[in-house]
Scaffold this motif. Structure first.
Motif, PDB file in Angstrom:
ATOM      1  N   ILE A   1       0.862  -1.174   0.000  1.00 27.79           N
ATOM      2  CA  ILE A   1       0.000   0.000   0.000  1.00 27.79           C
ATOM      3  C   ILE A   1       0.901   1.227   0.000  1.00 27.79           C
ATOM      4  O   ILE A   1       2.021   1.175   0.495  1.00 27.79           O
ATOM      5  N   SER A   2       0.421   2.305  -0.564  1.00 30.17           N
ATOM      6  CA  SER A   2       1.234   3.514  -0.604  1.00 30.17           C
ATOM      7  C   SER A   2       1.242   4.174   0.769  1.00 30.17           C
ATOM      8  O   SER A   2       0.357   3.949   1.593  1.00 30.17           O
ATOM      9  N   SER A   3       2.259   4.984   1.008  1.00 32.45           N
ATOM     10  CA  SER A   3       2.418   5.608   2.319  1.00 32.45           C
ATOM     11  C   SER A   3       1.332   6.641   2.619  1.00 32.45           C
ATOM     12  O   SER A   3       1.172   7.046   3.766  1.00 32.45           O
ATOM     13  N   THR A   4       0.575   7.041   1.623  1.00 28.28           N
ATOM     14  CA  THR A   4      -0.484   8.019   1.849  1.00 28.28           C
ATOM     15  C   THR A   4      -1.832   7.370   2.155  1.00 28.28           C
ATOM     16  O   THR A   4      -2.780   8.071   2.503  1.00 28.28           O
ATOM     17  N   LEU A   5      -1.923   6.051   2.053  1.00 26.48           N
ATOM     18  CA  LEU A   5      -3.176   5.359   2.320  1.00 26.48           C
ATOM     19  C   LEU A   5      -3.333   5.155   3.815  1.00 26.48           C
ATOM     20  O   LEU A   5      -2.392   4.769   4.498  1.00 26.48           O
ATOM     21  N   SER A   6      -4.508   5.437   4.332  1.00 27.86           N
ATOM     22  CA  SER A   6      -4.762   5.180   5.748  1.00 27.86           C
ATOM     23  C   SER A   6      -5.864   4.128   5.839  1.00 27.86           C
ATOM     24  O   SER A   6      -6.737   4.044   4.981  1.00 27.86           O
ATOM     25  N   ALA A   7      -5.797   3.342   6.873  1.00 28.46           N
ATOM     26  CA  ALA A   7      -6.785   2.292   7.067  1.00 28.46           C
ATOM     27  C   ALA A   7      -7.035   2.111   8.548  1.00 28.46           C
ATOM     28  O   ALA A   7      -6.145   2.305   9.371  1.00 28.46           O
ATOM     29  N   SER A   8      -8.246   1.763   8.881  1.00 32.65           N
ATOM     30  CA  SER A   8      -8.594   1.462  10.259  1.00 32.65           C
ATOM     31  C   SER A   8      -9.770   0.498  10.237  1.00 32.65           C
ATOM     32  O   SER A   8     -10.468   0.396   9.232  1.00 32.65           O
ATOM     33  N   PRO A   9      -9.976  -0.215  11.343  1.00 28.94           N
ATOM     34  CA  PRO A   9     -11.109  -1.144  11.376  1.00 28.94           C
ATOM     35  C   PRO A   9     -12.423  -0.408  11.134  1.00 28.94           C
ATOM     36  O   PRO A   9     -12.568   0.763  11.499  1.00 28.94           O
ATOM     37  N   ALA A  10     -13.366  -1.087  10.540  1.00 25.55           N
ATOM     38  CA  ALA A  10     -14.657  -0.471  10.231  1.00 25.55           C
ATOM     39  C   ALA A  10     -15.383  -0.044  11.495  1.00 25.55           C
ATOM     40  O   ALA A  10     -16.207   0.874  11.458  1.00 25.55           O
ATOM     41  N   THR A  11     -15.074  -0.663  12.636  1.00 29.15           N
ATOM     42  CA  THR A  11     -15.760  -0.334  13.882  1.00 29.15           C
ATOM     43  C   THR A  11     -15.187   0.907  14.547  1.00 29.15           C
ATOM     44  O   THR A  11     -15.768   1.420  15.488  1.00 29.15           O
ATOM     45  N   ARG A  12     -14.074   1.405  14.049  1.00 37.85           N
ATOM     46  CA  ARG A  12     -13.451   2.583  14.657  1.00 37.85           C
ATOM     47  C   ARG A  12     -14.112   3.854  14.126  1.00 37.85           C
ATOM     48  O   ARG A  12     -14.328   3.997  12.942  1.00 37.85           O
ATOM     49  N   CYS A  13     -14.403   4.753  15.027  1.00 38.89           N
ATOM     50  CA  CYS A  13     -14.991   6.034  14.647  1.00 38.89           C
ATOM     51  C   CYS A  13     -13.925   7.113  14.752  1.00 38.89           C
ATOM     52  O   CYS A  13     -13.042   7.048  15.600  1.00 38.89           O
ATOM     53  N   ARG A  14     -14.017   8.110  13.908  1.00 38.26           N
ATOM     54  CA  ARG A  14     -13.121   9.255  13.995  1.00 38.26           C
ATOM     55  C   ARG A  14     -13.703  10.270  14.959  1.00 38.26           C
ATOM     56  O   ARG A  14     -14.821  10.706  14.793  1.00 38.26           O
ATOM     57  N   TRP A  15     -12.904  10.641  15.935  1.00 34.97           N
ATOM     58  CA  TRP A  15     -13.326  11.649  16.889  1.00 34.97           C
ATOM     59  C   TRP A  15     -12.361  12.820  16.806  1.00 34.97           C
ATOM     60  O   TRP A  15     -11.233  12.671  16.358  1.00 34.97           O
ATOM     61  N   PRO A  16     -12.797  13.983  17.255  1.00 37.55           N
ATOM     62  CA  PRO A  16     -11.875  15.125  17.244  1.00 37.55           C
ATOM     63  C   PRO A  16     -10.631  14.812  18.066  1.00 37.55           C
ATOM     64  O   PRO A  16     -10.704  14.100  19.067  1.00 37.55           O
ATOM     65  N   SER A  17      -9.498  15.342  17.642  1.00 37.21           N
ATOM     66  CA  SER A  17      -8.273  15.109  18.405  1.00 37.21           C
ATOM     67  C   SER A  17      -8.378  15.830  19.744  1.00 37.21           C
ATOM     68  O   SER A  17      -9.056  16.839  19.872  1.00 37.21           O
ATOM     69  N   ARG A  18      -7.710  15.305  20.726  1.00 36.68           N
ATOM     70  CA  ARG A  18      -7.749  15.899  22.061  1.00 36.68           C
ATOM     71  C   ARG A  18      -6.661  16.964  22.164  1.00 36.68           C
ATOM     72  O   ARG A  18      -5.548  16.686  22.555  1.00 36.68           O
ATOM     73  N   THR A  19      -7.029  18.129  21.783  1.00 37.49           N
ATOM     74  CA  THR A  19      -6.082  19.243  21.868  1.00 37.49           C
ATOM     75  C   THR A  19      -6.619  20.255  22.857  1.00 37.49           C
ATOM     76  O   THR A  19      -7.838  20.461  22.945  1.00 37.49           O
ATOM     77  N   PRO A  20      -5.740  20.879  23.612  1.00 39.06           N
ATOM     78  CA  PRO A  20      -6.231  21.848  24.596  1.00 39.06           C
ATOM     79  C   PRO A  20      -6.871  23.052  23.917  1.00 39.06           C
ATOM     80  O   PRO A  20      -6.390  23.526  22.898  1.00 39.06           O
ATOM     81  N   GLY A  21      -7.970  23.501  24.478  1.00 36.74           N
ATOM     82  CA  GLY A  21      -8.634  24.701  23.981  1.00 36.74           C
ATOM     83  C   GLY A  21      -8.028  25.933  24.614  1.00 36.74           C
ATOM     84  O   GLY A  21      -7.063  25.855  25.378  1.00 36.74           O
TER      85      GLY A  21
END
Length: 145
Positions: A110-130
């Motif tokens: 796979i190319s280095s720009t391809l990202s993959a994750s399990p179908a059960t994983r959800c994307r959430w906002p990153s935890r960055t300080p406000g």
């Protein structure tokens, strides 16, 4: 980027410890050569006759050609114990899903720009300080039945 003026073939090889051989191959026909394609180029379509490309041959993605050849080879009674392909095929999720649906073990690049994750994983906002140094609230990552 240059333009290659050549024919492109897709091949299926069988390999052992000391040898390999092509057992199936197909001509890859770009969309510009396919009169049924929205990307057809009149000059290239006109050259089909000189190249003796049958009228019923059109554009098929390379990964689909590879799956078709694996199916054909298996129909001959030859098992494909492991499918190996480069990122040109591995980046196509449909190719990986096709191998899996056929019950074939595979190793693909796979190319280095391809990202993959399990179908059960959800994307959430990153935890960055406000601005007030508080973190995003905790969000559960599993779903109750």
């Amino acid at each position: 980027m240059g333009i290659a003026n050549c024919q492109v073939g897709v091949s299926l090889h069988l390999a052992r410890d000391h040898a390999s051989t092509a057992v199936n191959w197909r001509l890859f026909l770009p969309q510009t050569w396919d009169p049924a394609s929205a990307k057809a180029d009149a000059g290239k379509v006109a050259r089909r006759a000189a190249c003796q490309i049958p009228d019923d041959v059109g554009h098929v993605e390379k990964w689909q050609l590879a799956l078709d050849m694996a199916d054909e080879v298996r129909s001959w009674g030859i098992e494909v114990p492991l499918a190996i392909a480069d990122a040109g095929y591995g980046d196509a999720a449909a190719f990986r899903h096709g191998l899996q649906a056929r019950g074939l073990n595979y190793v693909v690049g796979i190319s280095s720009t391809l990202s993959a994750s399990p179908a059960t994983r959800c994307r959430w906002p990153s935890r960055t300080p406000g601005p007030d140094a508080r973190w995003w609230p905790s969000i559960p990552t599993s779903h109750a039945p």
